[in-house]
Design a protein around this motif. Structure first.
Motif, PDB file in Angstrom:
ATOM      1  N   CYS A 128       0.804  -1.402   0.006  1.00  9.41           N
ATOM      2  CA  CYS A 128      -0.102   0.032  -0.014  1.00  9.41           C
ATOM      3  C   CYS A 128       0.902   1.274  -0.300  1.00  9.41           C
ATOM      4  O   CYS A 128       0.140   2.327   0.257  1.00  9.41           O
ATOM      5  CB  CYS A 128      -0.899  -0.124   1.145  1.00  9.41           C
ATOM      6  SG  CYS A 128      -2.091  -1.396   1.587  1.00  9.41           S
ATOM      7  N   GLN A 181       4.208   3.759  -1.594  1.00  6.91           N
ATOM      8  CA  GLN A 181       5.279   3.902  -2.787  1.00  6.91           C
ATOM      9  C   GLN A 181       6.904   3.479  -2.242  1.00  6.91           C
ATOM     10  O   GLN A 181       7.816   3.500  -2.836  1.00  6.91           O
ATOM     11  CB  GLN A 181       5.440   5.339  -3.167  1.00  6.91           C
ATOM     12  CG  GLN A 181       3.958   5.801  -3.727  1.00  6.91           C
ATOM     13  CD  GLN A 181       4.071   5.233  -5.225  1.00  6.91           C
ATOM     14  OE1 GLN A 181       5.092   4.673  -5.765  1.00  6.91           O
ATOM     15  NE2 GLN A 181       2.918   5.665  -5.885  1.00  6.91           N
ATOM     16  N   LEU A 221       9.630   1.501  -4.203  1.00  5.92           N
ATOM     17  CA  LEU A 221       9.464   1.454  -5.601  1.00  5.92           C
ATOM     18  C   LEU A 221      10.254   2.436  -6.325  1.00  5.92           C
ATOM     19  O   LEU A 221      10.820   3.465  -6.008  1.00  5.92           O
ATOM     20  CB  LEU A 221       8.124   1.892  -6.023  1.00  5.92           C
ATOM     21  CG  LEU A 221       6.860   0.649  -5.706  1.00  5.92           C
ATOM     22  CD1 LEU A 221       5.499   1.430  -5.790  1.00  5.92           C
ATOM     23  CD2 LEU A 221       7.194  -0.485  -6.291  1.00  5.92           C
ATOM     24  N   THR A 239       9.231   2.877 -12.293  1.00  4.79           N
ATOM     25  CA  THR A 239       8.245   1.737 -12.441  1.00  4.79           C
ATOM     26  C   THR A 239       6.674   1.932 -12.912  1.00  4.79           C
ATOM     27  O   THR A 239       6.209   3.068 -12.434  1.00  4.79           O
ATOM     28  CB  THR A 239       8.427   0.809 -11.176  1.00  4.79           C
ATOM     29  OG1 THR A 239       7.716  -0.298 -11.173  1.00  4.79           O
ATOM     30  CG2 THR A 239       7.634   1.693 -10.089  1.00  4.79           C
ATOM     31  N   GLU A 240       6.252   0.976 -13.296  1.00  9.22           N
ATOM     32  CA  GLU A 240       4.793   1.061 -13.650  1.00  9.22           C
ATOM     33  C   GLU A 240       4.145   0.320 -12.638  1.00  9.22           C
ATOM     34  O   GLU A 240       2.846   0.426 -12.900  1.00  9.22           O
ATOM     35  CB  GLU A 240       4.541   0.460 -15.239  1.00  9.22           C
ATOM     36  CG  GLU A 240       5.329   1.273 -16.387  1.00  9.22           C
ATOM     37  CD  GLU A 240       4.790   0.565 -17.738  1.00  9.22           C
ATOM     38  OE1 GLU A 240       4.086  -0.322 -17.633  1.00  9.22           O
ATOM     39  OE2 GLU A 240       5.396   1.304 -18.613  1.00  9.22           O
ATOM     40  N   LEU A 241       4.604  -0.333 -11.750  1.00  4.52           N
ATOM     41  CA  LEU A 241       3.960  -0.986 -10.590  1.00  4.52           C
ATOM     42  C   LEU A 241       3.372   0.115  -9.900  1.00  4.52           C
ATOM     43  O   LEU A 241       4.146   1.106  -9.187  1.00  4.52           O
ATOM     44  CB  LEU A 241       4.895  -2.033 -10.043  1.00  4.52           C
ATOM     45  CG  LEU A 241       4.391  -2.792  -8.960  1.00  4.52           C
ATOM     46  CD1 LEU A 241       3.527  -3.825  -9.597  1.00  4.52           C
ATOM     47  CD2 LEU A 241       5.636  -3.575  -8.391  1.00  4.52           C
ATOM     48  N   LYS A 242       2.039   0.175  -9.602  1.00  2.16           N
ATOM     49  CA  LYS A 242       1.573   0.755  -8.467  1.00  2.16           C
ATOM     50  C   LYS A 242       0.974  -0.102  -7.078  1.00  2.16           C
ATOM     51  O   LYS A 242       0.430  -1.053  -7.347  1.00  2.16           O
ATOM     52  CB  LYS A 242       0.128   1.518  -9.097  1.00  2.16           C
ATOM     53  CG  LYS A 242       0.451   2.229 -10.617  1.00  2.16           C
ATOM     54  CD  LYS A 242       1.462   3.378 -10.311  1.00  2.16           C
ATOM     55  CE  LYS A 242       1.714   3.943 -11.574  1.00  2.16           C
ATOM     56  NZ  LYS A 242       2.713   5.253 -11.461  1.00  2.16           N
ATOM     57  N   PRO A 243       1.089   0.810  -6.147  1.00  2.00           N
ATOM     58  CA  PRO A 243       0.701   0.178  -4.902  1.00  2.00           C
ATOM     59  C   PRO A 243      -1.023   0.310  -4.788  1.00  2.00           C
ATOM     60  O   PRO A 243      -1.364   0.775  -5.589  1.00  2.00           O
ATOM     61  CB  PRO A 243       1.256   1.077  -3.784  1.00  2.00           C
ATOM     62  CG  PRO A 243       1.386   2.371  -4.522  1.00  2.00           C
ATOM     63  CD  PRO A 243       1.865   2.028  -5.875  1.00  2.00           C
ATOM     64  N   THR A 296      -4.440   1.066  -3.866  1.00  2.00           N
ATOM     65  CA  THR A 296      -5.283   2.261  -3.187  1.00  2.00           C
ATOM     66  C   THR A 296      -6.238   1.650  -1.996  1.00  2.00           C
ATOM     67  O   THR A 296      -6.236   0.484  -1.806  1.00  2.00           O
ATOM     68  CB  THR A 296      -6.155   2.896  -4.251  1.00  2.00           C
ATOM     69  OG1 THR A 296      -7.036   1.762  -4.680  1.00  2.00           O
ATOM     70  CG2 THR A 296      -5.290   3.119  -5.701  1.00  2.00           C
ATOM     71  N   ARG A 345       0.362  -8.748  -9.733  1.00  2.00           N
ATOM     72  CA  ARG A 345       0.607  -7.581  -9.368  1.00  2.00           C
ATOM     73  C   ARG A 345       1.069  -7.758  -7.700  1.00  2.00           C
ATOM     74  O   ARG A 345       1.929  -6.921  -7.392  1.00  2.00           O
ATOM     75  CB  ARG A 345      -0.607  -6.601  -9.889  1.00  2.00           C
ATOM     76  CG  ARG A 345      -0.250  -5.066  -9.129  1.00  2.00           C
ATOM     77  CD  ARG A 345      -1.537  -4.425  -9.278  1.00  2.00           C
ATOM     78  NE  ARG A 345      -1.590  -3.143  -8.669  1.00  2.00           N
ATOM     79  CZ  ARG A 345      -2.726  -2.415  -8.185  1.00  2.00           C
ATOM     80  NH1 ARG A 345      -3.824  -2.922  -8.385  1.00  2.00           N
ATOM     81  NH2 ARG A 345      -2.523  -1.265  -7.600  1.00  2.00           N
ATOM     82  N   LEU A 380       4.524  -6.764  -5.750  1.00  2.00           N
ATOM     83  CA  LEU A 380       4.764  -5.820  -4.778  1.00  2.00           C
ATOM     84  C   LEU A 380       5.205  -6.324  -3.546  1.00  2.00           C
ATOM     85  O   LEU A 380       6.045  -5.807  -2.766  1.00  2.00           O
ATOM     86  CB  LEU A 380       3.304  -5.034  -4.357  1.00  2.00           C
ATOM     87  CG  LEU A 380       2.577  -4.267  -5.440  1.00  2.00           C
ATOM     88  CD1 LEU A 380       1.192  -4.028  -5.090  1.00  2.00           C
ATOM     89  CD2 LEU A 380       3.435  -2.962  -5.352  1.00  2.00           C
ATOM     90  N   HIS A 434       3.832   9.851   0.696  1.00  2.00           N
ATOM     91  CA  HIS A 434       5.106   9.392   0.619  1.00  2.00           C
ATOM     92  C   HIS A 434       5.948  10.871   1.232  1.00  2.00           C
ATOM     93  O   HIS A 434       5.637  12.115   1.089  1.00  2.00           O
ATOM     94  CB  HIS A 434       5.745   9.487  -0.869  1.00  2.00           C
ATOM     95  CG  HIS A 434       7.147   8.869  -0.689  1.00  2.00           C
ATOM     96  ND1 HIS A 434       8.337   9.576  -0.494  1.00  2.00           N
ATOM     97  CD2 HIS A 434       7.581   7.407  -1.196  1.00  2.00           C
ATOM     98  CE1 HIS A 434       9.288   8.625  -0.449  1.00  2.00           C
ATOM     99  NE2 HIS A 434       9.016   7.640  -0.927  1.00  2.00           N
TER     100      HIS A 434
END
Length: 326
Positions: A14, A16, A19, A23-27, A29, A71, A75, A220
Motif C-alpha cells: 500500500c 510507494q 518503488l 516503475t509502472e508498478l502501482k501500490p 489504493t 501484481r 509488490l 510519501h
C-alpha cells in the motif's frame, strides 16, 4: 528498523516506499486494500501471511484474477528496496505506522473506518496523535481578526495542555502552531506534502526533539505539493481533534470549505466558525449549515476555551462508528 510482518506486508502493498521512480508498478489504493483486508479476515489470515506466497498461491487462496495475483506478488517481492528506504527514513527521524498496529490513531479507526489511511508516516512524538485537542483550519491569507483568532487558539492549547492540530500550511496553521509552541504547548501537523522538508525547519527542530511536536502524513515523505493531496488531508486533521475551529473559509471552493462541510455532514466532531461583522462569506454559509458560532472578540480566557466550546455546542453530538479492519 524492525517492523512486524503485518506492517511489512501493508507497506509493500500500500505504499510507494521501495518503488523506483520509473516503475509502472502501482501500490494498492484504499479501495483495493479494503476488499483484500476483508478477504484476509474471512480466511482468518493476517497481512503478514501473504509474505512469501507465489502469484499462483495468491490467486488460489484470495480468489483474485491472474493479473492481480501477479501484481500483488511483485509488490510483495520488493522487500530489499523497502528495507533500504525505511532505513534512510529512520535516519531522518521518520517512521511508518500502519493500520494494523495497536498504536495507530484510534480516532481514525472510529471516525473514518475503511477510509482511514492504510499507511502513515510520522516524525516526532506519535503519542500526541489523538490526544485531547483543537483542530484549527483556515485560509492562508488572513485579515487582522483571523490572525488574532489563530494566535488565540494556539495560546489556548499552550495554556491548557491541549494538542493543536493543523495542516501545517502557511497562514492559520503556522500562526497557531507558533503560538502553541511559544506557550509550551503541543502541536500535530497533518501534512499533505514534504514531511522530509518540514522536519528540517529550524522552528520545529527543538519541539520535535523535546517531544512537543509530531508531523504525520499519509503520503510519501518526500511527496511534493498537489491540490488533491491538500484537499484530502483535511479530514485527517479534523478527525484527530475534540473540536474544530474554522477561522476563515471561502464559499464552495478550497480545502477549508471542503473539509468543514465534510466534517459537518459526517458529524465527526463539533465544528465552530469564527463569527464577526467582516467575516468571509464562507463563514456565513457554514454557520447557516449548522456550524457552531465562535464570536469575536473571543468571549473567554485562552485557558478556558475548551470548556467554553463544550458549553456552546448547538449541533448534534458526533456519531459513534465501528472500527475498521486492518
Amino acid at each position: 528498523m524492525i517492523i512486524s510482518p503485518d506492517s511489512q506486508a501493508m507497506l509493500l502493498l500500500c505504499s510507494q516506499i521501495g518503488l523506483t521512480i520509473d516503475t509502472e508498478l502501482k501500490p494498492l489504493t484504499l479501495r483495493e486494500w479494503n476488499p483484500l483486508a476483508r478477504k484476509l479476515s474471512l480466511l482468518s489470515w493476517r497481512p503478514g501471511d501473504l509474505l512469501g506466497l507465489e502469484a499462483n498461491d495468491l490467486q488460489k487462496h484470495l480468489e483474485i484474477s491472474e493479473e492481480n495475483a501477479k501484481r500483488f506478488s511483485k509488490l510483495l517481492m520488493r522487500g530489499g528496496g523497502l528495507a533500504i528506504d525505511l532505513e534512510r527514513l529512520a535516519n531522518l527521524g521518520i517512521h511508518p505506522l500502519t493500520r494494523v498496529e495497536t498504536d495507530y490513531p484510534q480516532r481514525y479507526r472510529d471516525r473514518l473506518k475503511d477510509s482511514a489511511p492504510a499507511v502513515l508516516f510520522y516524525s516526532g512524538n506519535k503519542e500526541l496523535l489523538g490526544q485531547p485537542g483543537l483542530a484549527v483550519v483556515g485560509s492562508r491569507n488572513l485579515d487582522d481578526v483571523g490572525r488574532s483568532c489563530a494566535e488565540f487558539v494556539g495560546n489556548a492549547c499552550g495554556f491548557s495542555g491541549l494538542v493543536l492540530y493543523s495542516g501545517g500550511a502557511r497562514g492559520v496553521d503556522t500562526i497557531s502552531m507558533k503560538a502553541a509552541l511559544e506557550n509550551r504547548g503541543f502541536i500535530v501537523g497533518v501534512l499533505a506534502d514534504s514531511l522530509e522538508k518540514t522536519i528540517r525547519k529550524p522552528e520545529y527542530r527543538s519541539a520535535l526533539s523535546k517531544g512537543d511536536a509530531c508531523f504525520v502524513t499519509n503520503y510519501h515523505p518526500s511527496a511534493g505539493f498537489s491540490v488533491g493531496a491538500a484537499m484530502g488531508r483535511n479530514r485527517l486533521t479534523y478527525t484527530l481533534a475534540d473540536y474544530a475551529i474554522i477561522v476563515a473559509s471561502d464559499v464552495e471552493k478550497g480545502g477549508t470549505w471542503a473539509g468543514a462541510t465534510e466534517a459537518l455532514k459526517a458529524n465527526w466532531l463539533p465544528v465552530f466558525v469564527l463569527e464577526h461583522p467582516s467575516m468571509p462569506q464562507g463563514n456565513r454559509v457554514l454557520l447557516s449549515k449548522g456550524a457552531n458560532s465562535l464570536p469575536f472578540p473571543l468571549p473567554v480566557h485562552p485557558a478556558d476555551l475548551k470548556h467554553w466550546l463544550g458549553e456552546h455546542i448547538i449541533s448534534k453530538n458526533p456519531q459513534n462508528t465501528q472500527p475498521s479492519l486492518f
